[in-house]
Scaffold this motif. Structure first.
Motif, short mmCIF file in Angstrom:
data_model
loop_
_atom_site.label_atom_id
_atom_site.label_comp_id
_atom_site.label_asym_id
_atom_site.label_seq_id
_atom_site.Cartn_x
_atom_site.Cartn_y
_atom_site.Cartn_z
N ARG A 213 0.66 -1.24 -0.29
CA ARG A 213 0.05 0.08 0.09
C ARG A 213 0.95 1.07 0.03
O ARG A 213 0.75 2.16 -0.69
CB ARG A 213 -0.88 -0.09 1.18
N PRO A 214 1.80 1.52 1.00
CA PRO A 214 2.49 2.64 0.84
C PRO A 214 3.39 2.78 -0.39
O PRO A 214 3.61 4.27 -0.87
CB PRO A 214 3.38 2.50 2.11
N LEU A 216 2.23 2.00 -3.27
CA LEU A 216 1.20 2.38 -4.33
C LEU A 216 0.87 3.72 -4.00
O LEU A 216 0.63 4.47 -4.98
CB LEU A 216 0.24 1.32 -4.35
N GLU A 217 0.83 4.17 -2.78
CA GLU A 217 0.43 5.46 -2.29
C GLU A 217 1.31 6.51 -2.64
O GLU A 217 0.94 7.78 -2.95
CB GLU A 217 -0.15 5.51 -0.88
N SER A 218 2.56 6.10 -2.73
CA SER A 218 3.65 7.06 -3.27
C SER A 218 3.57 7.59 -4.76
O SER A 218 4.19 8.49 -5.17
CB SER A 218 5.03 6.39 -2.71
N GLN A 220 2.14 9.21 -8.24
CA GLN A 220 1.29 10.19 -8.68
C GLN A 220 0.43 9.55 -9.79
O GLN A 220 0.66 9.60 -10.82
CB GLN A 220 1.92 11.35 -9.17
N TRP A 221 -0.63 8.86 -9.46
CA TRP A 221 -1.52 8.26 -10.37
C TRP A 221 -2.34 9.18 -11.29
O TRP A 221 -2.51 10.30 -10.67
CB TRP A 221 -2.50 7.14 -9.61
N GLN A 240 -8.69 7.94 -10.86
CA GLN A 240 -7.39 7.57 -10.20
C GLN A 240 -7.42 7.22 -8.94
O GLN A 240 -6.51 6.49 -8.39
CB GLN A 240 -6.28 8.41 -10.62
N GLY A 241 -8.50 7.94 -8.21
CA GLY A 241 -8.92 7.70 -6.70
C GLY A 241 -9.03 6.25 -6.32
O GLY A 241 -8.54 6.15 -5.10
N VAL A 244 -5.51 2.53 -6.04
CA VAL A 244 -4.62 1.91 -5.10
C VAL A 244 -5.40 0.76 -4.21
O VAL A 244 -4.97 -0.21 -4.15
CB VAL A 244 -4.14 3.11 -4.23
N GLU A 245 -6.93 1.18 -3.94
CA GLU A 245 -7.43 0.16 -3.38
C GLU A 245 -7.75 -1.06 -4.13
O GLU A 245 -7.61 -2.03 -3.63
CB GLU A 245 -8.98 0.97 -2.85
#
Length: 314
Positions: A213-214, A216-218, A220-221, A240-241, A244-245
């Motif tokens: 997760r971290p 993927l969260e890093s 800029q999608w 894009q929101g 990640v999920e």
């Protein structure tokens, strides 16, 4: 009017030397140079020369397939083709997001290398297994897994809904073996153990999703240029929101490939282009939607044939 979906293969389609002639083109060389910069010269040597045992390591396989798939995509992109949809099988979902412009190739290589490392280390060798159940409908495969899980007091469940009559199960070794027996009792034609390094797409991989997760969260999608169909729910990703999920859930959730292809068929897609090594997905689509146009590009010869077909059909 023809609607086109570009689809990208996952782990298992790799072979030593895949994409080598594509990497010799101008667009392919850009892809290769990115791979060298992110993964190093030794990784490229393994991709081109092997040995096969080294390429089969999950941490190598995943970025290698991504690199070869994106090289094929860039060849299509050069022609000016703009697909209506993208989809990828497991790892291939990352290739789909690169093609859709949601993530750069460099970032995707970093993510899938880490994903591969985490998956490779998630479960001690011998404690997890996967098997392909052939000739049995989904509900009965699920029943076999539920019965086996109760009997073994262990984890087992569907991992890939690949096509009618082909479902892969995954989980703890004893539970998978018992589920195979129950599946045969319920009418499966065959239950084939798979040579894999871990119980992928099972709850045993939840820790991988947490650790990924971290990473993927890093990133800029960006919003996809066309909808990407998510493995986890066979639904369109247009924002894009939610990426990640979706990708966190994908690691421990089942790949809904048959449902993905049926959805695309319902949207009017009549042409599927597989980009990357092998033709595994082409074979699955043929079983799911007989009669659609199936094309692929994994090397320069197949790419040129594909482009010639597209030019004539426009």
């Amino acid at each position: 009017m023809t609607k086109i979906a570009c689809i990208f293969p996952g782990q298992g389609s790799q072979y030593v030397g895949m994409g080598k002639d594509l990497f010799a083109t101008s667009w392919g060389n850009e892809v290769l140079e990115t791979g060298k910069r992110i993964l190093g010269e030794e990784f490229i040597r393994v991709l081109f020369e092997g040995p096969d045992e080294e390429l089969k390591k999950t941490a190598n396989t995943q970025p290698a397939i991504l690199l070869a798939s994106v090289a094929a995509w860039r060849g299509i992109q050069e022609s000016g083709l703009r697909p209506d949809y993208f989809a990828g099988h497991s790892l291939g979902e990352y290739s789909a997001y690169v093609a859709a412009g949601s993530i750069s190739l460099a970032d995707a290589l970093r993510v899938v290398r880490r994903r591969g490392e985490l998956m490779q280390a998630a479960v001690p060798e011998g404690q997890g297994a996967m098997a392909a159940i052939l000739g049995l409908e989904g509900l009965k495969v699920e029943e076999a897994c539920q019965r086996a899980g109760s009997e073994a007091d262990g984890v087992v469940g569907p991992a890939n809904y690949n096509s009618p009559g082909q479902i892969v199960i995954s989980g703890e070794t004893d539970a998978v073996q018992i589920a195979c027996q129950y599946a045969k009792e319920l009418g499966a034609k065959r239950a084939i153990p798979l040579a894999v390094s871990g119980p992928f797409h099972s709850p045993l991989m939840k820790g991988v999703g947490r650790d990924l997760r971290p990473v993927l969260e890093s990133i800029q999608w960006q919003q996809p240029s066309a909808p990407v169909i998510s493995n986890i729910d066979a639904a369109e990703v247009t924002d894009q929101g939610v990426i990640v999920e979706s990708l966190v859930g994908q690691v421990s959730g089942a790949v809904l490939w048959e449902q993905t292809i049926r959805y695309l068929g319902e949207q009017g897609v009549d042409t599927f282009i597989e980009l990357g090594p092998g033709k595994v997905l082409t074979g699955l689509v043929k079983k799911i939607l007989p009669g659609v146009t199936l094309l692929n590009a994994e090397d320069l010869t197949s790419l040129e044939k594909l482009l010639a077909y597209l030019k004539e059909s426009r």
